[in-house]
Structure formats: C-alpha cells, structure tokens
Design an enzyme around this catalytic site. Structure first.
Site, mmCIF file in Angstrom:
data_model
loop_
_atom_site.group_PDB
_atom_site.id
_atom_site.type_symbol
_atom_site.label_atom_id
_atom_site.label_comp_id
_atom_site.label_asym_id
_atom_site.label_seq_id
_atom_site.Cartn_x
_atom_site.Cartn_y
_atom_site.Cartn_z
ATOM 1 C CE LYS A 1 -0.005 7.159 6.327
ATOM 2 N NZ LYS A 1 -1.296 8.018 6.125
ATOM 3 C CG PHE B 1 -2.054 1.268 1.066
ATOM 4 C CD1 PHE B 1 -2.979 1.193 0.593
ATOM 5 C CD2 PHE B 1 -1.345 2.469 1.928
ATOM 6 C CE1 PHE B 1 -3.860 2.347 0.379
ATOM 7 C CE2 PHE B 1 -2.171 3.452 1.966
ATOM 8 C CZ PHE B 1 -3.546 3.477 0.982
ATOM 9 C CG ASP C 1 5.958 4.121 1.350
ATOM 10 O OD1 ASP C 1 5.718 4.685 2.487
ATOM 11 O OD2 ASP C 1 4.883 3.856 0.674
#
Length: 405
Positions: free
Chosen positions: A260, A146, A231
């Site tokens: 984030k 994801f 990531d």
C-alpha cells in the site's frame, strides 16, 4: 455548464457500471483530480479524503517529493524484469531493510502478493530449516483476518463475503481468536511453521489487540521455533504513529509484509522483509514477478523510505491521532457506539438506530467527506498523514451534523 458536467459524470459512472465487473460497491462520486488531502470530482466539488485508498495514500495525493522521484525515473527506465539488474532496486532494498532492521527484501507488487510470498517462504523455511515433514506445515491465523483476496488467502478468511463459493481451499491453516495469545500457545505444535497476524486488524474495523498480546506472540514464537509474520500492509509505514504497528509494543517480527503506502500512492509496490536465515530459503526460479522490483516502483519506494526515515510522518500521525480521538470521543452515546483508534486510524461503530455504515458514508459524501464502511455498522477513518488538525475538526463536525440530522 454544470448540467453538462453532471450529465457527463452520470454517463461515465454508467459506463463503468456497464463494463467493469461488479467486484466493488463504490460510493457515487466521480473523482477527477486530487492534491494533498482533497479530491475534486468532475463537476469541481471538493471532498476531504478520510480513506487514503485504504492507507495506500499515507503521504497524500501527489506528494511533490514522491512525484519528483517518479518523474525522474519515468524518463530513464521503468521495467527490465528481474532477468537483469537495475540501478534502483539495490538502493531501495538497502534502505527498506535498514528501516525494518532486517537483511533481505523480496519485492512484489500488491499486498496479496506479499502475503502469498510470506506463506511460501514460511512453508519453505518450515521444511528446509525447521525440519517439518513434507506437506505437513501449518500456519496459525486469526479470526476476523483480512490478508487479501487470492484463493489461498480467502480460504482462511471467516468473512462469508470473501470466503464463500470460491473453494476448494488450500489446507494448512489453523484459526484462533484474535487477541488471544494463549489460544495461539495451545494451537502451536511440531508442524507449526508460522503465526500470521495483522498487528491491528484493519478491514475488521481497526481492531486493536489487548496490551501485551504482540509481546506474548513474539515470546511464543521464539520459544517454539515458529516464525512471527506481521502483516503491516495497512498498519505499517507511519499510519499508527510508529513506523510499524509492532513498534507500539517494541516487538520485532521475523517477517514484515508491506505494501500500500510503500508505493506512495503512485505505483503498486509490496515487499517481504526478513533476515537471511528466513528469506534466504527461497532459491532462484522458485518465486518471482515480472514487475516485482521494477525500477520505477523501486525509485518511488526509495523516496517513501527516505521520508519515513526522518520520523516526521510518524510524529504527525501520533499527535493528530490524539487530536482525532479527542474529537470523536464525545460522539459516543450520540450516534456512535464505540471508537477504536491507533495513531491516525480509527474505526467508528455507528449505532444502528442512526443508520448503517453505508448510509452514514453516503451522507458524509454529500457533505464533502470521503469515508468507507465495513462490516455493516463501522466506518473507517484513515486520512493522509499530511492532514491538518483544522481539517480533522471540520470532518468531525460533518459527522456530528449527519448523526444529529
């Protein structure tokens, strides 16, 4: 008064349902305010936040130091675009590059933008530095990944909900099983520009790869002149008890993708961080963002990096993660089929006989605990790194109660 507030809350939720596109299926709680690890709804009920906005709130709601940086900058300058210099971007980029041990930072806004940027940089590096023929570059990705929800990214997702009905998709991605380094070795060829991986797969349910996997990926990328792109948008910035999940094996990728928590839970802020020989392939005009590197985000990001530089949050995440693991482990076989944990980040698989992940999340909500389900049977636990051990214990007690009921 209580009934009035309840009616108002219901009306606000209904208004959201009527006028906001249904791209999420939120739990039925109407957040009004928050501080630290606690969220308060419109009726005044408090909830312990064990989601942290998918790790965007690593430092909790309204951390005083981050709020101070934002307030100070709000009164000075918030946006110029990259058409001009601003006095916050340089200090932020310098501090972040030092935290990562790299030369350059390319600031963006969202995690998906960072991933898209990383893909563009890897392809440009493949053509301009490695010498891959035009339009032939490939990037190896893992099953269960994801990385975001843009059309490029969902094109190499194997999750039907993310992938189906959004094609046609961009070519150039090769899938391998997650955690299988030898499958990566077999997939690499002369046109491979990069291997793009989550060091720990978050949305998949906090899936931790086998020991030595990241080390072997690093070796393969070095041996074959391929970029290793990590990531770390969810796993990075203290969440796993290290600054980055790659640090768990002492591995340094060629490129970090960050987001984030970098924005401190206040502003969207992401970044691609790499050395000059990689990130230097991008030329003026080839990539950008109006808000990328804006002074408000840079001021907040600088404060976040300063906080991480002390090591305090990494240490807390490691110790509290061990505490959380010890608390969760006795539930295995008693409503929980498996627990995967890395630092203060856990995937808890619910035995189907006890309900689906969504059902458990709703029952925990009723008892004042916020979690979110994923892939049917899993709930994710990722509280702010400021949580206390006693609060963890209380949350696990609520889970025990829900499962025993």
């Amino acid at each position: 008064m209580g009934a009035t507030l309840e009616n108002l809350g219901l009306a606000l939720i209904q208004a959201e349902g009527a006028h906001v596109a249904h791209n999420y299926h939120p739990l039925p709680v109407l957040a009004h305010s928050a501080e630290g690890v606690w969220v308060t709804d419109i009726e005044g009920k408090r909830y312990l936040d064990l989601l942290s906005a998918y790790s965007a709130l690593n430092f909790g709601h309204g951390h005083p130091a981050i709020l101070a940086a934002a307030r100070e900058q709000l009164e000075k300058l918030t946006l110029t675009s990259r058409a001009f210099h601003n006095d916050r971007l340089g200090p932020f980029a310098s501090a972040l590059s030092q935290l990562c041990g790299k030369d350059l930072v390319l600031p963006m806004n969202t995690g998906a933008e960072a991933v898209e940027t990383g893909i563009k940089v890897a392809r440009a590096w493949g053509y301009r530095t490695k010498g891959i023929p035009a339009d032939a570059a490939t990037i190896i990705v893992a099953n269960g990944n994801f990385h975001g929800r843009t059309t490029t990214i969902v094109g190499f997702s194997d999750d039907p909900t993310a992938h189906d009905d959004f094609g046609p998709y961009a070519p150039g991605f090769v899938h391998v099983p997650y955690g299988d380094a030898e499958a990566i070795a077999a997939a690499i060829d002369e046109n491979t520009a990069a291997v793009l991986l989550e060091p720990i797969q978050g949305e998949a349910g906090v899936v931790v790869p086998p020991d030595g996997f990241l080390t072997r990926v690093r070796e393969l990328c070095t041996e074959n002149n391929v970029l290793f792109i990590a990531d770390e948008i969810q796993s990075g910035l203290g969440r796993v008890g290290e600054t980055f999940a790659c640090d768990r094996e002492g591995v340094v990728p060629d490129m970090y993708l960050l987001g984030k928590a970098l924005g401190g839970g206040i502003v969207p802020l992401s970044a691609v961080v790499a050395n000059e020989d990689v990130l230097g392939v991008i030329r003026p005009g080839e990539h950008g963002s109006t808000f990328g590197g804006n002074p408000l985000a840079a001021a907040v990001g600088l404060r976040v990096v300063e906080m991480l530089a002390s090591g305090e949050f990494q240490t807390r995440a490691k110790a509290l993660g061990e505490h959380l693991e010890a608390a969760l482990h006795p539930l295995i076989g008693h409503g929980v089929s498996a627990v995967r944990i890395a630092g203060l980040w856990a995937g808890v698989d619910i035995d189907p006989a006890f309900g689906a992940g969504r059902e458990i999340a709703e029952k925990l909500l009723a008892r004042g605990v916020l979690v979110k389900d994923t892939h049917g049977q899993t709930i994710r636990i990722a509280p702010p790194l400021t949580i206390r051990a006693t609060e963890i214990d209380w949350a696990v007690e609520q889970l025990k109660h829900v499962l025993s009921a």
